[in-house]
Design an enzyme around this catalytic site. Sequence first.
Site, PDB file in Angstrom:
ATOM      1  N   HIS A 152      19.182   6.360 -22.253  1.00  0.00           N
ATOM      2  CA  HIS A 152      19.555   6.212 -20.845  1.00  0.00           C
ATOM      3  C   HIS A 152      21.074   6.374 -20.727  1.00  0.00           C
ATOM      4  O   HIS A 152      21.824   5.787 -21.509  1.00  0.00           O
ATOM      5  CB  HIS A 152      19.128   4.823 -20.354  1.00  0.00           C
ATOM      6  CG  HIS A 152      19.423   4.622 -18.902  1.00  0.00           C
ATOM      7  ND1 HIS A 152      18.706   5.231 -17.904  1.00  0.00           N
ATOM      8  CD2 HIS A 152      20.392   3.899 -18.281  1.00  0.00           C
ATOM      9  CE1 HIS A 152      19.207   4.889 -16.734  1.00  0.00           C
ATOM     10  NE2 HIS A 152      20.228   4.081 -16.933  1.00  0.00           N
TER      11      HIS A 152
ATOM     12  N   GLY B 104      17.378  19.567 -22.697  1.00  0.00           N
ATOM     13  CA  GLY B 104      16.976  19.184 -24.043  1.00  0.00           C
ATOM     14  C   GLY B 104      18.098  19.085 -25.069  1.00  0.00           C
ATOM     15  O   GLY B 104      17.859  19.256 -26.268  1.00  0.00           O
TER      16      GLY B 104
ATOM     17  N   MET C  54      11.850  12.974 -17.336  1.00  0.00           N
ATOM     18  CA  MET C  54      12.081  12.399 -16.017  1.00  0.00           C
ATOM     19  C   MET C  54      10.770  12.067 -15.291  1.00  0.00           C
ATOM     20  O   MET C  54      10.629  12.297 -14.100  1.00  0.00           O
ATOM     21  CB  MET C  54      12.947  13.354 -15.178  1.00  0.00           C
ATOM     22  CG  MET C  54      14.248  13.741 -15.849  1.00  0.00           C
ATOM     23  SD  MET C  54      15.227  12.331 -16.447  1.00  0.00           S
ATOM     24  CE  MET C  54      16.159  11.963 -14.977  1.00  0.00           C
ATOM     25  N   ARG C  55       9.848  11.527 -16.038  1.00  0.00           N
ATOM     26  CA  ARG C  55       8.558  11.165 -15.436  1.00  0.00           C
ATOM     27  C   ARG C  55       8.238   9.748 -15.899  1.00  0.00           C
ATOM     28  O   ARG C  55       8.277   9.464 -17.111  1.00  0.00           O
ATOM     29  CB  ARG C  55       7.503  12.146 -15.918  1.00  0.00           C
ATOM     30  CG  ARG C  55       6.145  11.896 -15.380  1.00  0.00           C
ATOM     31  CD  ARG C  55       5.607  13.075 -14.594  1.00  0.00           C
ATOM     32  NE  ARG C  55       4.362  12.705 -13.939  1.00  0.00           N
ATOM     33  CZ  ARG C  55       4.247  12.520 -12.641  1.00  0.00           C
ATOM     34  NH1 ARG C  55       5.273  12.705 -11.860  1.00  0.00           N
ATOM     35  NH2 ARG C  55       3.086  12.178 -12.111  1.00  0.00           N
TER      36      ARG C  55
ATOM     37  N   LEU D 112       6.144   6.670 -17.048  1.00  0.00           N
ATOM     38  CA  LEU D 112       4.872   6.515 -17.767  1.00  0.00           C
ATOM     39  C   LEU D 112       4.206   5.229 -17.292  1.00  0.00           C
ATOM     40  O   LEU D 112       4.890   4.244 -16.977  1.00  0.00           O
ATOM     41  CB  LEU D 112       5.148   6.467 -19.272  1.00  0.00           C
ATOM     42  CG  LEU D 112       5.717   7.776 -19.839  1.00  0.00           C
ATOM     43  CD1 LEU D 112       6.339   7.555 -21.210  1.00  0.00           C
ATOM     44  CD2 LEU D 112       4.650   8.866 -19.900  1.00  0.00           C
TER      45      LEU D 112
ATOM     46  N   GLU E 190      25.709  10.210 -26.608  1.00  0.00           N
ATOM     47  CA  GLU E 190      24.237  10.181 -26.687  1.00  0.00           C
ATOM     48  C   GLU E 190      23.780  10.938 -27.933  1.00  0.00           C
ATOM     49  O   GLU E 190      22.873  10.508 -28.647  1.00  0.00           O
ATOM     50  CB  GLU E 190      23.614  10.832 -25.437  1.00  0.00           C
ATOM     51  CG  GLU E 190      23.866  10.059 -24.158  1.00  0.00           C
ATOM     52  CD  GLU E 190      23.141  10.661 -22.956  1.00  0.00           C
ATOM     53  OE1 GLU E 190      22.013  11.149 -23.108  1.00  0.00           O
ATOM     54  OE2 GLU E 190      23.718  10.652 -21.853  1.00  0.00           O
TER      55      GLU E 190
HETATM   56  C1  GAR Z   1      20.637  12.695 -20.675  1.00  0.00           C
HETATM   57  O1  GAR Z   1      21.901  12.346 -20.216  1.00  0.00           O
HETATM   58  C2  GAR Z   1      19.729  11.479 -20.710  1.00  0.00           C
HETATM   59  O2  GAR Z   1      20.385  10.307 -21.070  1.00  0.00           O
HETATM   60  C3  GAR Z   1      19.264  11.416 -19.286  1.00  0.00           C
HETATM   61  O3  GAR Z   1      19.038  12.743 -18.910  1.00  0.00           O
HETATM   62  C4  GAR Z   1      19.917  13.593 -19.665  1.00  0.00           C
HETATM   63  C5  GAR Z   1      19.076  14.643 -20.329  1.00  0.00           C
HETATM   64  O4  GAR Z   1      19.886  15.597 -20.958  1.00  0.00           O
HETATM   65  N1  GAR Z   1      18.088  10.623 -19.167  1.00  0.00           N
HETATM   66  C6  GAR Z   1      17.781   9.948 -18.065  1.00  0.00           C
HETATM   67  O5  GAR Z   1      18.469   9.939 -17.076  1.00  0.00           O
HETATM   68  C7  GAR Z   1      16.484   9.170 -18.156  1.00  0.00           C
HETATM   69  N2  GAR Z   1      16.360   8.291 -17.060  1.00  0.00           N
HETATM   70  P1  GAR Z   1      19.294  16.514 -22.095  1.00  0.00           P
HETATM   71  O6  GAR Z   1      18.025  17.135 -21.510  1.00  0.00           O
HETATM   72  O7  GAR Z   1      20.361  17.540 -22.309  1.00  0.00           O
HETATM   73  O8  GAR Z   1      19.021  15.653 -23.280  1.00  0.00           O
END
Ligand code: GAR
Length: 219
Positions: free
Chosen positions: A111, A14, A92-93, A95, A176
């Site tokens: 992403h 998160g 990670m699910r 929809l 990000e």
């Molecule tokens: C992040 O790098 C996000 O971009 C990626 O998971 C990580 C979550 O980190 N998302 C995906 O891969 C979606 N397909 P966080 O829980 O520390 O934000």
Amino acid sequence: MSRKRVAIFISGRGSNMRSLVEAAKAPDYPAEIALVFSNRPEAEGLAFAKAQGIATAAVDHKIHAGRDEFEKSVQILLDLHRVELICLAGFMRLLTANFVRAWEHRLINIHPALLPAYRGLHTHERALADGVKIHGCTVHFVVPEMDQGPIIAQAAVAVLDDDTSDTLAARVLKQEHLIYPAALARVASGKLKISGNRTYDDASTQDFSPLRVPEIDDV
Ligand code: GAR
């Protein structure tokens, strides 16, 4: 100023959720975090949100008969908290198309790659294996097709000669944390317009900026 009520969906650590929560503390930020939701009750990020006094909820997808049942429970929570926008942040699910269509243009995702390159999982490993020199991250509107949809913001990082997937992931993650709050602000402010796959700021709602440099086309 009325602030848009946002739910953030997480599945784990998160850190992107944290960056959105921190940004939303600014009094002039156009969104407030109304709910942090997880499909994994043990997601680490939930504790942070709770400690911040934000409503949290978890619906374990494994106890539901299928995706539709799971999403029905999720929708009840969204209604209860009067959510207007959803940010997927490491959720990670997948929809269903029905859910995504119901939230069209009100559902955004981050992403860890420069879309349309490297849709799906293991983006940093695949970028290194391909030997690309530039990598990054993307915030986009969610459409039924995975990791597609109009792009709202992107940031690029250079791939260094001694990068591992971990070092590259860490540098991308820093970006990000910058672009997600900025992208949400643009969506929540209502200034962002969508045309096909492209997004742009509606000029009629832009504040005059004295720093704006005229371009050739302006003349
Ligand atoms: C992040 O790098 C996000 O971009 C990626 O998971 C990580 C979550 O980190 N998302 C995906 O891969 C979606 N397909 P966080 O829980 O520390 O934000």
